[in-house]
Design an enzyme around this catalytic site. Structure first.
Site, PDB file in Angstrom:
ATOM      1  N   HIS A 147      57.593  92.572 -31.815  1.00  0.00           N
ATOM      2  CA  HIS A 147      58.534  91.606 -32.433  1.00  0.00           C
ATOM      3  C   HIS A 147      58.120  90.181 -32.113  1.00  0.00           C
ATOM      4  O   HIS A 147      58.959  89.279 -32.053  1.00  0.00           O
ATOM      5  CB  HIS A 147      59.960  91.901 -31.938  1.00  0.00           C
TER       6      HIS A 147
ATOM      7  N   ASP B 151      59.123 100.031 -27.061  1.00  0.00           N
ATOM      8  CA  ASP B 151      58.398 101.303 -27.007  1.00  0.00           C
ATOM      9  C   ASP B 151      59.235 102.470 -27.512  1.00  0.00           C
ATOM     10  O   ASP B 151      59.081 103.598 -27.047  1.00  0.00           O
ATOM     11  CB  ASP B 151      57.984 101.578 -25.568  1.00  0.00           C
ATOM     12  N   GLY B 152      60.210 102.199 -28.431  1.00  0.00           N
ATOM     13  CA  GLY B 152      60.960 103.325 -28.976  1.00  0.00           C
ATOM     14  C   GLY B 152      62.065 103.757 -28.041  1.00  0.00           C
ATOM     15  O   GLY B 152      62.351 103.081 -27.050  1.00  0.00           O
TER      16      GLY B 152
ATOM     17  N   GLY C 174      64.435 105.075 -25.232  1.00  0.00           N
ATOM     18  CA  GLY C 174      64.216 105.247 -23.793  1.00  0.00           C
ATOM     19  C   GLY C 174      63.220 104.236 -23.261  1.00  0.00           C
ATOM     20  O   GLY C 174      62.871 103.260 -23.930  1.00  0.00           O
TER      21      GLY C 174
ATOM     22  N   ILE D 161      61.617 101.206 -21.954  1.00  0.00           N
ATOM     23  CA  ILE D 161      62.113  99.814 -21.876  1.00  0.00           C
ATOM     24  C   ILE D 161      63.272  99.645 -22.851  1.00  0.00           C
ATOM     25  O   ILE D 161      63.161  99.965 -24.031  1.00  0.00           O
ATOM     26  CB  ILE D 161      60.997  98.826 -22.212  1.00  0.00           C
TER      27      ILE D 161
ATOM     28  N   HIS E 237      64.434  93.064 -22.703  1.00  0.00           N
ATOM     29  CA  HIS E 237      63.858  92.137 -21.744  1.00  0.00           C
ATOM     30  C   HIS E 237      64.398  90.740 -22.031  1.00  0.00           C
ATOM     31  O   HIS E 237      65.020  90.506 -23.063  1.00  0.00           O
ATOM     32  CB  HIS E 237      62.321  92.154 -21.765  1.00  0.00           C
TER      33      HIS E 237
ATOM     34  N   HIS F 215      73.011  92.607 -17.516  1.00  0.00           N
ATOM     35  CA  HIS F 215      71.781  92.550 -16.704  1.00  0.00           C
ATOM     36  C   HIS F 215      70.824  91.505 -17.263  1.00  0.00           C
ATOM     37  O   HIS F 215      70.332  90.620 -16.539  1.00  0.00           O
ATOM     38  CB  HIS F 215      71.125  93.941 -16.715  1.00  0.00           C
ATOM     39  N   GLU F 216      70.540  91.571 -18.569  1.00  0.00           N
ATOM     40  CA  GLU F 216      69.561  90.639 -19.166  1.00  0.00           C
ATOM     41  C   GLU F 216      70.065  89.191 -19.086  1.00  0.00           C
ATOM     42  O   GLU F 216      69.267  88.271 -18.840  1.00  0.00           O
ATOM     43  CB  GLU F 216      69.270  91.025 -20.618  1.00  0.00           C
TER      44      GLU F 216
ATOM     45  N   HIS G 235      69.021  87.631 -15.994  1.00  0.00           N
ATOM     46  CA  HIS G 235      67.659  87.054 -16.071  1.00  0.00           C
ATOM     47  C   HIS G 235      67.694  85.718 -16.796  1.00  0.00           C
ATOM     48  O   HIS G 235      67.082  84.744 -16.354  1.00  0.00           O
ATOM     49  CB  HIS G 235      66.726  87.998 -16.829  1.00  0.00           C
TER      50      HIS G 235
ATOM     51  N   HIS H 174      65.007  90.815 -10.465  1.00  0.00           N
ATOM     52  CA  HIS H 174      65.528  92.145 -10.134  1.00  0.00           C
ATOM     53  C   HIS H 174      65.917  92.209  -8.654  1.00  0.00           C
ATOM     54  O   HIS H 174      65.254  91.677  -7.807  1.00  0.00           O
ATOM     55  CB  HIS H 174      64.498  93.218 -10.448  1.00  0.00           C
TER      56      HIS H 174
END
Lengths: 372, 79
Positions: free
Chosen positions: A67, A74-75, A77, A79, A82, A117-118, A121, A127
């Site tokens: 993207h 990666d489809g 599950g 990852i 981010h 969570h993101e 970041h 983390h």
């Protein structure tokens, strides 16, 4: 043990949701994203304002595969998402995931947990090696009793300071509630919030006033729940709403499969069109209607009620009137009974109205809603 | 290199436990496995696992869990 990166030069941040997931309603996504940002604004003075234009601090996108940021997804599950540190701050979710709200089916991914969570970041947190903490790198199942870990609270406050704006505005945003504070029902949610229902709206109340941003539509938080609810209570993480001859059962925001059901199917002998329902944390649930009340064993007990015939309110609950609007027990064990624009408080150890020097009933508006 | 090992290696690289310099397999510390073991131990410690330096089943289970794509260890502005 938090570790931090750069931070934003301002505490008032803006965000834009540039693309939405395929399988969730836009308005549901908006609510979950707002709730995820609230995880951080509740412990700092950070504010997050949603914008429709692209010129914002944090851009949120749902993408698949490559993207354009040389970090392909990666489809299903692996990852899930981010994010970029300040002052880039953008967040990308892998839309190949099965994003859900509340407790979803197996192999689904809860949007609120990953978004919170993101956004950590985006605000400068890395983390945490408390792997059960929100900022742990691995996905953790949704828990409706979610609490921020002390480590990440310390982390975000090291960047933006603690929350200083503890005093909420004393007068609610639309003070029409002050002219007529009669409630449909009052209850504590599965997250420990004190919630007032009136018509099609609900108010979150804390420290004697309405929390900023409320009222909101009931259907926003409890999709599928009608307006003008008769009574509600939370029992073992489930919130049960009563209206007419039906009841609805929710876990978090999700209505359980097979509901609504009839009240009589679940609670023998209990009438329709209740006034109020009260769970005091013991073995009984109290149902109120007119001048009568029923003491019903906790559903985890045998179904037969402890009282076959109803009791008279004025005989068991000294000082409490008939035809109540609402009843709930707060986290200090005090029971509060609402009728019209007044409320009564019951001492945790007794059944009669709290007879301290300030005689009850007291007005609902100034004490609960921050009305003048 | 058995598949689990190469997968583990790329996982440790991707999330910042193996530095770029040890990318090539002919790197001596990689060849004798010490940097790989060191990276594996760091991962185990970070995840609260028993620090064995072995690619045991529990470690591989953790490596197979869904997770955030941001690196755990490297300190760059754009992780």
């Amino acid at each position: 043990k938090f570790n931090v990166g750069p931070k934003w030069p301002t505490k008032n941040l803006t965000y834009h949701i540039a693309s939405y997931p395929k399988f969730l309603r836009r308005e549901d996504v908006d609510v979950e994203i707002e709730r995820a940002f609230a995880v951080w604004s509740e412990v700092t003075d950070l504010t997050f304002t949603k914008k429709s234009s692209k010129k914002v601090d944090i851009e949120i996108r749902f993408e698949v595969g490559d993207h354009g940021d040389d970090d392909s997804f990666d489809g299903r599950g692996k990852i899930l998402a981010h994010a970029f540190l300040p002052t880039d701050g953008d967040v990308h979710f892998d839309d190949a995931e099965l994003w859900t709200i509340g407790i979803g089916p197996k192999n689904s991914t809860n949007l609120f947990v990953v978004a919170a969570h993101e956004f950590g970041h985006s605000l400068g947190l890395r983390h945490s090696n408390y792997y059960t903490a929100l900022m742990g790198p691995l996905y953790r199942e949704y828990d409706s009793n979610f609490k921020l870990h002390e480590d990440e609270k310390a982390g975000i406050q090291s960047l933006y300071g603690s929350k200083t704006t503890t005093t909420q505005p004393k007068v609610p945003l639309d003070d029409s509630i002050c002219t007529n504070p009669k409630m449909d029902t009052v209850f504590q949610s599965d997250q420990g919030e004190t919630i007032f229902f009136k018509g099609d709206k609900f108010y979150k109340v804390t420290d004697g006033s309405v929390v900023r941003g409320y009222p909101k539509l009931i259907s926003e938080r409890w999709p599928g729940l009608p307006s003008n609810i008769d009574a509600a209570l939370t029992l073992n993480k489930f919130t049960i709403f009563f209206k007419g001859n039906l009841l609805w059962c929710y876990l978090g925001r999700e209505m359980l499969f097979g509901f609504p059901q009839s009240i009589s199917f679940n609670f023998y002998f209990i009438p329709d069109h209740l006034d109020a329902v009260l769970y005091k944390g013991g073995n009984e649930i109290f149902f109120f209607k007119g001048s009568q009340f029923w003491a019903y064993p906790n559903p985890n007990q045998p179904l037969a009620p402890t009282m076959i015939s109803p009791g008279m309110i004025n005989q068991h609950w000294k000082g409490v009137p008939d035809n109540l609007d609402a009843a709930f027990m707060d986290s200090y064990g005090y029971t509060h009974l609402f009728k019209g624009d007044e409320y009564y408080r019951i001492d945790p150890m007794k059944f009669n109205v709290d007879l301290d020097q300030d005689a009850y009933p007291k007005p609902i508006g100034p004490i609960w809603l921050g009305c003048k | 290199v058995p598949i689990p090992l190469s997968q583990a290696k790329s996982y440790l690289e991707q999330y910042g436990y193996l530095t770029a310099s040890s990318k090539s397999l002919d790197d001596t510390s990689m060849r004798d496995g010490s940097s790989f073991v060191r990276a594996l131990r760091e991962f185990q410690e970070f995840m609260g696992l028993e620090v064995t330096g072995d690619l045991d089943a529990e470690t591989m289970r953790f490596m197979s869990m869904s997770r955030c794509g941001v690196r755990d260890r490297l300190d760059t502005d754009r992780l």
